[in-house]
Design an enzyme around this catalytic site. Structure first.
Site, PDB file in Angstrom:
ATOM      1  N   THR A  13      87.768  -7.547 -24.322  1.00 46.94           N
ATOM      2  CA  THR A  13      88.554  -7.930 -23.431  1.00 46.94           C
ATOM      3  C   THR A  13      89.810  -8.099 -21.901  1.00 46.94           C
ATOM      4  O   THR A  13      89.492  -7.073 -21.730  1.00 46.94           O
ATOM      5  CB  THR A  13      90.037  -9.012 -24.030  1.00 46.94           C
ATOM      6  OG1 THR A  13      91.034  -8.085 -24.097  1.00 46.94           O
ATOM      7  CG2 THR A  13      89.538  -9.219 -25.883  1.00 46.94           C
ATOM      8  N   GLY A  14      88.999  -8.938 -21.574  1.00 42.91           N
ATOM      9  CA  GLY A  14      89.669  -8.573 -20.261  1.00 42.91           C
ATOM     10  C   GLY A  14      89.086  -7.734 -19.096  1.00 42.91           C
ATOM     11  O   GLY A  14      88.990  -6.246 -18.449  1.00 42.91           O
ATOM     12  N   SER A  15      87.817  -7.679 -19.416  1.00 43.38           N
ATOM     13  CA  SER A  15      86.978  -7.212 -18.999  1.00 43.38           C
ATOM     14  C   SER A  15      85.877  -7.826 -18.020  1.00 43.38           C
ATOM     15  O   SER A  15      84.239  -6.805 -17.841  1.00 43.38           O
ATOM     16  CB  SER A  15      86.106  -6.940 -20.059  1.00 43.38           C
ATOM     17  OG  SER A  15      85.795  -8.213 -21.056  1.00 43.38           O
ATOM     18  N   TYR A 155     106.503  -3.897 -18.026  1.00 42.92           N
ATOM     19  CA  TYR A 155     105.297  -3.485 -18.162  1.00 42.92           C
ATOM     20  C   TYR A 155     104.839  -2.578 -19.174  1.00 42.92           C
ATOM     21  O   TYR A 155     104.191  -2.488 -20.214  1.00 42.92           O
ATOM     22  CB  TYR A 155     104.923  -3.134 -17.076  1.00 42.92           C
ATOM     23  CG  TYR A 155     103.276  -2.678 -17.433  1.00 42.92           C
ATOM     24  CD1 TYR A 155     102.393  -2.899 -17.341  1.00 42.92           C
ATOM     25  CD2 TYR A 155     102.873  -1.248 -17.211  1.00 42.92           C
ATOM     26  CE1 TYR A 155     100.913  -2.566 -17.678  1.00 42.92           C
ATOM     27  CE2 TYR A 155     101.943  -0.210 -17.535  1.00 42.92           C
ATOM     28  CZ  TYR A 155     100.612  -1.106 -17.929  1.00 42.92           C
ATOM     29  OH  TYR A 155      99.714  -0.691 -17.995  1.00 42.92           O
TER      30      TYR A 155
END
Length: 265
Positions: A13-15, A155
């Site tokens: 993911t998020g790649s 974060y």
């Protein structure tokens, strides 16, 4: 050690950029069929094409555009890719912000993207892994999950939560052949960090590597390597954790932090 993931399907993911892209490239080079994700369709297509040029001939590279910070986006991905052997929960957001200026909505957004995306996808994909008796789940945490930074507390909090989820899922999968681990990068020269440092790069005329080195020395003085890691260095740890050879590594917090965390374990 020769890592061979031929016959395995990996979802990262998020790649489309950064650490996620480097992980996707590393898994593809090891022979896995790789699915990349991002929110923007055009970036997914462009990154997929770039990845095909780097991957071995005949590599299976595909992509899905979805906002994984929402339940609907996760369902879009699951509908497009019902089953995988390897799940790398990499998608995440970060940003410097004083605690007193972080509103409720931003806390929730960080939690939804950084934590709930991995929870939702693991809840779906791990079930088939357990049934087949083999699988790999990786969560991208951070040294900030151990050393909570006061300039982006929201974060750091999410990265601590990721460590808890990862450890708990590893215990849930005990004795099954499915492993679950967290990988903790330190400061890494991803596109996001490069953007954060760009003003100083432009002002000083120095290279981003040199500016990043100064950032590490001033903001993460406990670093032993005294520089930022490359995305490939982080990806190497993830690829290992996804491999057949890592079958006895589970429930672990695997550090690629350059020695930032002041701990001998």
């Amino acid at each position: 050690m020769q890592i061979d993931l031929t016959g395995k399907t990996a979802l990262v993911t998020g790649s489309t950029t950064g650490i996620g892209y480097a992980i996707a490239a590393g898994l593809a080079q090891a022979g896995a069929a790789v699915i990349i994700t991002g929110r923007d369709e055009s970036r997914v297509v462009a990154s997929g094409q770039k990845l095909r040029e780097l991957a071995p001939a005949g590599a299976s590279i595909s992509g899905v555009a979805a906002d994984l910070g929402t339940a609907e986006g996760c369902q879009t991905l699951i509908a497009a890719v019902p089953k995988v052997d390897i799940l790398v929960n990499n998608v995440g957001i970060f940003g410097l912000k004083p605690f007193f200026e972080i509103e409720d909505a931003e806390w929730q957004r960080f939690f939804d993207v950084n934590v709930m995306s991995g929870v939702r996808l693991s809840r779906h994909y791990m079930q088939a892994m357990l049934q087949q008796g083999w699988g790999r789940v990786i969560f991208l945490s951070s040294e900030s999950g151990v050393n909570i930074p006061d300039d982006m507390l929201h974060y750091g909090f999410t990265k601590t939560a990721v460590l808890g989820v990862s450890r708990g899922l590893a215990k849930l999968a005990r004795g099954s052949g499915v492993t679950v681990n967290a990988v903790l990068p330190g400061p890494t020269l991803s596109e996001g960090v490069t953007t954060m440092l760009q003003d100083e790069v432009s002002r000083s005329g120095r290279s981003v590597e040199d500016v990043a080195k100064d950032f590490v020395k001033s903001q993460r003085p406990s670093s032993i390597i005294q520089r930022a890691a490359t995305t490939e260095e982080v990806a190497n740890m993830v690829v290992y954790a996804c491999s057949q050879q890592a079958s006895a590594t589970t429930g672990a917090a695997l550090r690629v932090d350059g020695g930032v965390v002041e701990s001998i374990i």
